[in-house]
Scaffold this motif. Structure first.
Motif, short mmCIF file in Angstrom:
data_model
loop_
_atom_site.label_atom_id
_atom_site.label_comp_id
_atom_site.label_asym_id
_atom_site.label_seq_id
_atom_site.Cartn_x
_atom_site.Cartn_y
_atom_site.Cartn_z
N LYS A 34 0.87 -1.29 -0.09
CA LYS A 34 0.07 0.00 -0.02
C LYS A 34 0.74 1.28 -0.11
O LYS A 34 0.66 2.22 -0.48
N LYS A 35 2.21 1.10 0.52
CA LYS A 35 2.94 2.33 0.70
C LYS A 35 3.88 2.60 -0.66
O LYS A 35 4.39 3.70 -0.77
N LEU A 36 3.61 1.62 -1.69
CA LEU A 36 4.27 1.74 -3.08
C LEU A 36 3.88 2.85 -3.83
O LEU A 36 2.44 3.15 -4.02
N SER A 37 4.80 3.81 -4.29
CA SER A 37 4.00 4.79 -5.12
C SER A 37 3.43 3.99 -6.55
O SER A 37 3.90 3.03 -7.03
N GLY A 38 2.43 4.71 -6.64
CA GLY A 38 1.40 4.32 -7.96
C GLY A 38 0.51 3.36 -7.43
O GLY A 38 -0.64 2.95 -8.18
N VAL A 39 0.41 2.86 -6.16
CA VAL A 39 -0.66 2.12 -5.76
C VAL A 39 -1.47 2.67 -4.80
O VAL A 39 -1.11 3.38 -3.90
N HIS A 40 -2.88 2.47 -5.21
CA HIS A 40 -3.84 3.14 -4.30
C HIS A 40 -4.53 2.38 -3.51
O HIS A 40 -4.87 2.96 -2.28
N ASP A 41 -4.33 1.13 -3.59
CA ASP A 41 -5.05 0.23 -2.49
C ASP A 41 -4.27 -1.18 -2.79
O ASP A 41 -3.92 -1.69 -4.14
N ALA A 42 -4.43 -2.10 -1.86
CA ALA A 42 -3.90 -3.47 -2.02
C ALA A 42 -4.66 -4.40 -1.15
O ALA A 42 -5.02 -3.96 0.11
N LYS A 43 -5.10 -5.60 -1.33
CA LYS A 43 -5.92 -6.58 -0.69
C LYS A 43 -5.26 -7.93 -0.79
O LYS A 43 -5.33 -8.65 -1.70
N VAL A 44 -4.58 -8.32 0.36
CA VAL A 44 -4.01 -9.80 0.51
C VAL A 44 -5.10 -10.92 0.87
O VAL A 44 -5.78 -10.78 1.65
N ASN A 45 -5.01 -11.85 0.12
CA ASN A 45 -5.89 -12.92 0.18
C ASN A 45 -5.19 -14.21 0.83
O ASN A 45 -4.57 -14.83 0.06
N PHE A 46 -4.65 -14.19 2.09
CA PHE A 46 -4.05 -15.08 2.86
C PHE A 46 -4.41 -16.65 2.21
O PHE A 46 -3.38 -17.58 2.22
N GLY A 47 -5.86 -16.62 2.41
CA GLY A 47 -6.18 -18.22 1.99
C GLY A 47 -5.83 -18.69 0.94
O GLY A 47 -5.28 -20.01 0.73
N ALA A 48 -5.86 -17.78 -0.23
CA ALA A 48 -5.45 -18.20 -1.41
C ALA A 48 -4.11 -17.61 -1.97
O ALA A 48 -3.62 -18.03 -2.97
N SER A 49 -3.37 -17.11 -1.14
CA SER A 49 -1.82 -16.59 -1.36
C SER A 49 -2.04 -15.88 -2.60
O SER A 49 -1.10 -16.17 -3.73
N LYS A 50 -2.67 -14.72 -2.58
CA LYS A 50 -2.76 -13.89 -3.54
C LYS A 50 -2.90 -12.51 -3.18
O LYS A 50 -3.10 -12.26 -2.00
N ILE A 51 -2.43 -11.65 -4.08
CA ILE A 51 -2.64 -10.30 -3.79
C ILE A 51 -3.43 -9.42 -4.73
O ILE A 51 -2.93 -9.51 -6.02
N GLU A 52 -4.44 -8.74 -4.64
CA GLU A 52 -5.09 -7.64 -5.54
C GLU A 52 -4.39 -6.38 -5.34
O GLU A 52 -4.47 -5.78 -4.23
N VAL A 53 -3.93 -5.78 -6.48
CA VAL A 53 -3.06 -4.22 -6.47
C VAL A 53 -3.88 -3.54 -7.17
O VAL A 53 -4.33 -3.81 -8.33
N TYR A 54 -4.51 -2.52 -6.64
CA TYR A 54 -5.21 -1.42 -7.22
C TYR A 54 -4.21 -0.04 -7.61
O TYR A 54 -3.67 0.39 -6.62
N GLY A 55 -3.86 -0.10 -8.70
CA GLY A 55 -2.83 0.99 -9.26
C GLY A 55 -1.82 0.39 -10.26
O GLY A 55 -1.86 -0.45 -10.72
N ASN A 56 -0.85 1.12 -10.41
CA ASN A 56 0.56 0.62 -11.14
C ASN A 56 1.47 0.27 -10.34
O ASN A 56 2.31 1.29 -9.61
#
Length: 719
Positions: A34-56
């Motif tokens: 979430k602190k990365l430049s260009g990233v507006h939001d992020a959501k980790v799915n621990f159960g599925a080992s995934k991350i959804e990143v909103y932004g570039n």
């Protein structure tokens, strides 16, 4: 609302993450991204080992954000491809755990040196120190960073405890704590991977290639290259690679992987078939209707992975609790180390050691893993049995249900009308001839029940291709038409009252008797007399009565049937299946209002329907359960729970699994906290050692994980 609006305007990219050792690490990774430049939001799915990143952002930047845990990030690909890559990248055991093995070896040499040279020997201390550095390098790297940023998690606690042990000269115990913590983390990772595997195994169900006929030639083609409209040839004993419609052939197809049905289903021309199902008997030619990423099995895997990421109420409680719990443990440990020597003249060495042990015992590993492992295991097990639960919150709410409302048509009944009774009055004419006349008239009708009469005629091989003159529909009452000079009427009894046709007592009793059985009665006759009576009904599912009984045995207080049908039909069907309450002649808005009343009275209420007509009521219930999700995109997308095989028998299993999950989650949280509390009480007499502390934490983590994995073994009751 603002956050949702902002998210929708920004591009979302999904990535797969390898290397999560614990839920805390997943949370830290999410914060870093979430602190990365260009990233507006992020959501980790621990159960599925995934991350959804909103932004570039880039994979390099994401891996830098996860460097504290050496996380590997890859673009989210079709799941079967990703599964293949994971298989290829699998490391041998000794390489994967090399640092742990080297550290363990150094500890063994350390104890040999201690036995030979004595405890105070410099070689002994150096061997234990080397074991601490090698075994705890990745731990310290994160722990020191956390201390600098005043972030307190389990790695911070362990870092402080091990450094403290070294300072007071407890080299051996410090080394053992490092090793046991590493083993505990590996067990936690292994347990979560095992739970994830319960759904990941679905990826192997559908083949990666299929035999396709193109331009008159048959060829093996990878599923990614198969187009909608291609003809797929499926031989006996082969699995289907794609969703489609049968265009040629007849066979029995085992759909257990998708719908949970144990009995193979007959398939012939125009029947829908699904990727991942097994063709058992004949050769089938299937026209492909969906691309590989849109197949039912792909949607199931995607939705279940999303479900594993949804936080259940108990998970939210644990996350919030752990946030405050860790700093509190550090304060308690500090007080244990300082207060007795300052105020009561205790030994600094003894009480600093006790304080360090409190830090170790306070490590919240077991608590943090207690809920996610249970939810992932339960949702994965349900998916394999043909029940799609769309999130941990619905899993928990199903376990707390007090009342379940059922739509009648297509839920408690099959939703397909059939002719149940056909009686020619006073032997007036041949029964076959009369059925032929009725079918010829109904063939021209738009009435929903006409198909039942035509099916009856086809089953009995009765032709109905006779000439009908002057056919017309009498709105709301029936139809009429002339055959061979005679005008026939088919309709409800009121139609014949209007025609001034008198029914004798026997005829009236016959009509009333059929109506009281919940059947729709159509009278056939002329302007002068009744010639025949035909009754049509929606067949009750064979399993409905057993299901309602089973739900009552499980302690569901109220089972209600909601229908737009008339009271007579509703009472007949409701009485037969054994629901506690019947509500008839309801419009969609009435069903919605009734569900709201049930919620205010009982709290947790489920609505079971077909996912289309009952959408408002499904949405208003605590848990909306849709029938037949396998063939209905609407049901898959809108319901909280989908019974994939259109099979009500999955409902008691779902309630039982949810209750078991609730019980196990409560057991895990209680046990994780209780074992910490008991270990902390050992501080009072000064009995708590670093050994006991780490073993209590490791034992709690292992038991909580094994208890959660039990949900993968919950079976359906056989009927």
């Amino acid at each position: 609302m603002f956050e949702q609006a902002e998210r929708s305007e920004v591009d979302m990219t999904s990535y797969r993450v390898q290397g999560f050792s614990c839920a805390n690490c997943a949370g830290k990774f999410e914060k870093n991204v979430k602190k990365l430049s260009g990233v507006h939001d992020a959501k980790v799915n621990f159960g599925a080992s995934k991350i959804e990143v909103y932004g570039n952002t880039t994979i390099e930047e994401l891996e830098k954000a996860g460097a504290f845990e050496n996380l590997k990030v890859t673009q989210d690909k079709p799941l079967r491809e990703e599964k293949q890559e994971v298989k290829e990248e699998k490391e041998p055991f000794y390489k994967k755990h090399s640092t742990l093995l080297y550290a363990s070896l150094l500890i063994v040499f350390g104890y040999i040196s201690q036995f030979v040279n004595g405890e105070e020997n410099i070689i002994t201390s150096l061997l234990f120190a080397a074991a601490i550095v090698i075994g705890g390098y990745s731990l310290f790297k994160v722990g020191f960073q956390n201390l600098l940023h005043f972030e307190f998690d389990m790695k911070t606690l362990m870092t402080v405890a091990i450094i403290g042990a070294a300072i007071i000269g407890e080299w051996a115990e410090g080394a053992i704590v490092v090793i046991l913590f590493a083993i505990s983390e590996s067990l936690e990772r292994f347990s979560m991977d095992r739970a994830r595997q319960s759904i990941r195994s679905l990826m192997d169900i559908a083949p990666k290639e299929a035999l396709v006929r193109r331009n008159g030639q048959e060829m093996m083609i990878h599923v990614d290259d198969i187009a909608v409209g291609d003809i797929m040839i499926v031989k006996p004993g082969q699995k289907l690679a794609m969703d489609g419609v049968v265009v040629n052939g007849y066979s029995a197809v085992n759909q257990a992987a998708i719908t949970g049905e144990s009995v193979p289903v007959e398939k012939t021309v125009d029947d829908e078939v699904f990727a991942g199902t097994l063709n058992e008997e004949g050769m089938l030619e299937v026209k492909v209707t969906k691309l590989v990423e849109d197949t039912t099995i792909s949607k199931i895997i995607h939705l279940v992975e999303e479900a594993q990421g949804e936080r259940a109420p108990s998970q939210a409680f644990v996350d919030k609790f752990a946030k405050y719990y860790t700093p509190i443990i550090m304060i308690i440990a500090g007080l244990v180390a300082v207060v007795p020597p300052l105020l009561f003249g205790g030994s600094w060495g003894t009480w600093v050691y006790q304080g360090l042990a409190v830090l170790v015992v306070g490590c919240p590993c077991a608590l943090v893993i207690s809920t996610p492992i249970s939810i992932v295991s339960a949702i994965g097990n349900a998916a394999k049995k043909g029940v799609l639960i769309k999130g941990g919150i619905y899993l928990e709410e199903m376990g707390a249900l007090k009342a379940i409302a059922f739509d009648k048509t297509g839920t408690l009944t099959k939703g397909i009308p059939v002719v149940t009774d056909f009686k020619v009055i006073n032997n007036q004419g041949n029964a076959k001839e009369m059925l032929s006349i009725i079918t010829a008239l109904e063939y021209r009708s738009q009435h929903p029940l006409a198909s039942a009469i035509m099916k009856k005629a086809e089953e009995e091989n009765i032709p109905y291709d006779v000439i009908v003159d002057d056919f017309s529909s009498i709105t709301g009452k029936g139809i009429k038409g002339t055959i061979n000079g005679t005008t026939y009427y088919i309709g409800n009894p009121k139609l014949f009252e209007n025609l001034s046709v008198d029914f004798n007592n026997e005829q009236e009793q016959l009509v009333k008797s059929l109506q009281n059985q919940g059947k729709t009665v159509m009278v056939v006759g002329t302007e002068k007399e009744m010639l025949a009576v035909i009754a049509v009904a929606d067949e009750v599912r064979e399993s409905s009565k057993e299901i309602i009984q089973k739900l009552h045995q499980l302690g569901i207080k109220k089972t209600i049937m909601l229908t737009g049908d008339n009271k007579g039909t509703a009472n007949a069907i409701g009485g037969h299946v054994g629901v506690t309450d019947i509500q008839a002649e309801l419009l969609p808005q009435d069903k919605l209002e009734f569900i709201k009343q049930l919620r205010s009275k009982y709290g947790n209420v489920a609505m079971v329907g077909d996912g289309v007509n009952d959408a408002p009521a499904l949405a208003a219930s605590t848990v909306g359960i849709a029938m037949g999700g396998a063939g209905t995109d609407t049901a898959l997308e809108t319901a909280d729970v989908a019974l994939m095989g259109d099979d009500l028998r999955k409902l008691p299993f779902s309630v039982k699994l949810s209750r078991k999950a609730l019980t196990i989650i409560k057991q895990n949280i209680t046990f994780a906290l209780a074992i910490k509390f008991i270990a902390l009480l050992l501080v009072v007499p000064g009995w708590l050692t670093l050994w006991i502390a780490i073993l209590s934490d490791m034992g709690a983590t292992l038991l909580v994980a094994l208890n959660g994995l039990r949900l993968m073994r919950v079976e359906e009751d056989k009927y």
